[in-house]
Write a protein that holds these residues in place. Sequence first.
Motif, mmCIF file in Angstrom:
data_model
loop_
_atom_site.group_PDB
_atom_site.id
_atom_site.type_symbol
_atom_site.label_atom_id
_atom_site.label_comp_id
_atom_site.label_asym_id
_atom_site.label_seq_id
_atom_site.Cartn_x
_atom_site.Cartn_y
_atom_site.Cartn_z
ATOM 1 N N GLY A 5 2.937 -10.946 -1.845
ATOM 2 C CA GLY A 5 2.154 -10.436 -0.727
ATOM 3 C C GLY A 5 0.732 -10.110 -1.140
ATOM 4 O O GLY A 5 0.427 -9.997 -2.324
ATOM 5 N N MET A 6 -0.132 -9.947 -0.150
ATOM 6 C CA MET A 6 -1.502 -9.530 -0.422
ATOM 7 C C MET A 6 -1.516 -8.012 -0.620
ATOM 8 O O MET A 6 -0.928 -7.277 0.176
ATOM 9 N N GLU A 26 -2.685 -8.324 8.555
ATOM 10 C CA GLU A 26 -1.887 -9.043 9.551
ATOM 11 C C GLU A 26 -1.489 -10.438 9.095
ATOM 12 O O GLU A 26 -2.222 -11.092 8.357
ATOM 13 N N SER A 27 -0.309 -10.862 9.574
ATOM 14 C CA SER A 27 0.065 -12.267 9.396
ATOM 15 C C SER A 27 1.024 -12.647 10.512
ATOM 16 O O SER A 27 1.660 -11.773 11.114
ATOM 17 N N ALA A 68 1.389 1.698 -7.182
ATOM 18 C CA ALA A 68 2.091 2.205 -5.995
ATOM 19 C C ALA A 68 2.328 1.069 -4.998
ATOM 20 O O ALA A 68 3.391 0.990 -4.379
ATOM 21 N N ALA A 69 1.363 0.181 -4.867
ATOM 22 C CA ALA A 69 1.509 -0.954 -3.944
ATOM 23 C C ALA A 69 2.617 -1.891 -4.432
ATOM 24 O O ALA A 69 3.439 -2.365 -3.649
ATOM 25 N N ASP A 70 2.659 -2.127 -5.743
ATOM 26 C CA ASP A 70 3.741 -2.952 -6.310
ATOM 27 C C ASP A 70 5.099 -2.303 -6.058
ATOM 28 O O ASP A 70 6.067 -2.980 -5.700
ATOM 29 N N GLU A 71 5.171 -0.989 -6.264
ATOM 30 C CA GLU A 71 6.431 -0.277 -6.049
ATOM 31 C C GLU A 71 6.864 -0.369 -4.586
ATOM 32 O O GLU A 71 8.036 -0.565 -4.285
ATOM 33 N N ILE A 78 7.841 -5.202 1.760
ATOM 34 C CA ILE A 78 6.753 -5.356 2.737
ATOM 35 C C ILE A 78 5.953 -6.625 2.434
ATOM 36 O O ILE A 78 6.029 -7.155 1.319
ATOM 37 N N SER A 79 5.206 -7.078 3.413
ATOM 38 C CA SER A 79 4.442 -8.317 3.201
ATOM 39 C C SER A 79 3.089 -8.032 2.555
ATOM 40 O O SER A 79 2.823 -8.451 1.442
#
Lengths: 143, 81
Positions: A5-6, A26-27, A68-71, A78-79
Motif C-alpha cells: 500500500g501507499m 483514495e483508490s 506505525a504505518a507498517d504496523e 489497510i490499503s
Amino acid sequence: MIGSGMKKIILQNEPIDMAQMLHEVESDSDGAVVSFVGKVRKNSRGKNVLHLEYEAYREMARKELAKAADEAEEKWGISNCLVAHRFGRIEVGEASIIIAVSSPHRHEAFLAAQYLIDTVKKKVPIWKKEYYSDGSSWINDKE
Amino acid sequence: MKIKIKAFAAVKEACGFEDKELTVSEGISVEKILLELKKCHPGLKEFDGTLLFAINEEYCDQDSVLSDEDTLAILPPVSGG
C-alpha cells in the motif's frame, strides 16, 4: 516501509490541505476513507491559548511514523495511509495533524486511524508548546 | 570516543543547548552520560524519571551503551498530535 500500500509521512511547516490529503489515500478498490484531524483549541488547562508551537525530532519522527504505518498495515490490512503533522507556529482553529486511512471496508480503517493517532500521542518525538497572554509552557503530561 | 548529544523542547531549554559533542570513554551507558550532563546542566534534574532516550534515532534504555560517533537524543515526554 513494507507492504504494497501507499504510506506517506509528511512533516511540514505550511498549513495542511485536507482535501488533497484525503485524495492521496483514495483508490477505486477502497470503499472507506477514515480521517482524523487534530486542531488547536483556544483553551487548555483553564487558560486561553493564543497559539501553539510544535517542535519535532524530524528524522526520528519520520521513522516512528513509518513504523506505525507498517504496523497498521500488518494488523488491519489497510490499503493506503497518510500522516501529516505540522511543526512551527500554529494558530487556534488550524489543524496540527491529519491522519487518513483507506481500506475496502470501514472497520479496519477506523481501527488503523485510531492506532496511528494513539501512537503519535505516545511515541512519536514531537512536542507542543502553548502560548498564553501571560507566558508559555511545554506540554508534557498525558492527556 | 566522540558522541553527539541532541536535546529537544523543554529539555533543550532547561539545558541551554541543542547539539553538543562529548568525548567519553568506550562502552559508556546512557545513564552515565546523563549523570555527567547533570553536573554542568542541573536543569536536567527536573526531568528525572520522565526522560526518553534514543541512539541514532531509535529508542533505547538508560543502560544502553554507546559506540563511537553515535548520536544520543534526550527527549522529554512527547506531546504531538
